[in-house]
Scaffold this active site. Structure first.
Site, mmCIF file in Angstrom:
data_model
loop_
_atom_site.group_PDB
_atom_site.id
_atom_site.type_symbol
_atom_site.label_atom_id
_atom_site.label_comp_id
_atom_site.label_asym_id
_atom_site.label_seq_id
_atom_site.Cartn_x
_atom_site.Cartn_y
_atom_site.Cartn_z
ATOM 1 N N ALA A 65 11.253 -49.360 -2.523
ATOM 2 C CA ALA A 65 12.560 -49.472 -1.880
ATOM 3 C C ALA A 65 12.495 -49.129 -0.397
ATOM 4 O O ALA A 65 13.103 -49.808 0.442
ATOM 5 C CB ALA A 65 13.561 -48.556 -2.596
ATOM 6 N N HIS A 189 4.386 -19.890 6.330
ATOM 7 C CA HIS A 189 3.893 -19.198 5.130
ATOM 8 C C HIS A 189 5.004 -18.318 4.575
ATOM 9 O O HIS A 189 5.655 -17.593 5.330
ATOM 10 C CB HIS A 189 2.692 -18.323 5.494
ATOM 11 C CG HIS A 189 2.242 -17.454 4.353
ATOM 12 N ND1 HIS A 189 1.496 -17.948 3.301
ATOM 13 C CD2 HIS A 189 2.460 -16.131 4.094
ATOM 14 C CE1 HIS A 189 1.253 -16.964 2.445
ATOM 15 N NE2 HIS A 189 1.825 -15.855 2.905
#
Length: 212
Positions: A65, A189
């Site tokens: 798509a 992180h």
């Protein structure tokens, strides 16, 4: 190899898709179909017939798509006299299973068959703190880079939310980036994206963390 037996509760058979172009074109339209029933177009989705363009699942390239949507935008831009283009080499593929699968670019087998010198780096989600906290440690990220230029040739992922993570690889490849470029970008992180960072580092055997 050889005969095998597999017992399952349910079986999903996916035989693929084909372009639905039967009786689509009028005789004498000038628009041509290839041997797979797809409308023939050039690199800019023009059929070669004045005023006739084709996009999406009825033309070459992946039946996705997002690919068809971007082709539609590109064609509209070209018709308006602007620059429009879709790079089929950097279209991301995603399979929404659990865990998810995603990839962009070439596979290791394709690179090898083409005779391109390459190197790879892989890193498991089992060594990523965010994945451990989510209890989603299955899978890994693999980066394939040119052995001489370090330019990224393909990235393959299986694991949590890789449908989102693949975008980073697409951007890097679209800008002709290298594994080192990806390795030197600071990744937050703890995040799942650190698996991409570590896999890029692993291309030159410089991965920092490891699974317990």
């Amino acid at each position: 190899k050889g005969e095998q037996t597999l017992e399952v509760d349910k079986l999903l058979v996916a035989v693929g898709r084909r372009a639905a172009t039967k009786d689509l074109l009028a005789d004498g339209s000038g628009v041509k179909l290839d041997d797979r029933g797809r409308v023939e177009v050039d690199a800019h989705n023009w059929t070669g017939v004045e005023g006739v363009w084709a996009v999406g699942d009825c033309v070459r390239g992946p039946m996705l798509a997002h690919k068809g949507s971007e082709e539609g935008i590109a064609v509209a831009e070209l018709i308006a006299g602007k620059a429009g283009h879709v790079n089929l080499d950097t279209v991301p593929w995603v399979i929404y299973t659990e865990p998810e699968l995603a990839w962009v670019g070439q596979t290791e087998a394709q690179v090898k068959e083409a005779g391109i010198p390459y190197k790879t780096g892989s890193f498991p989600f089992a060594a990523i703190g965010r994945a451990v906290a989510m209890n989603e440690t299955a899978g890994h990220v693999k980066v394939i880079a040119h052995a001489e230029t370090d330019r990224i040739l393909g990235v393959h992922m299986v694991g949590p939310v890789v449908s989102e993570l693949i975008a980073e690889a697409v951007v890097t490849m679209e800008f002709k980036g290298s594994a080192e470029d990806l390795a030197r970008i600071v990744h937050a992180h703890p995040t799942l994206s650190e698996a991409v960072h570590e896999a890029a580092l692993a291309v030159d055997k410089r991965a920092i963390h490891k699974a317990n």
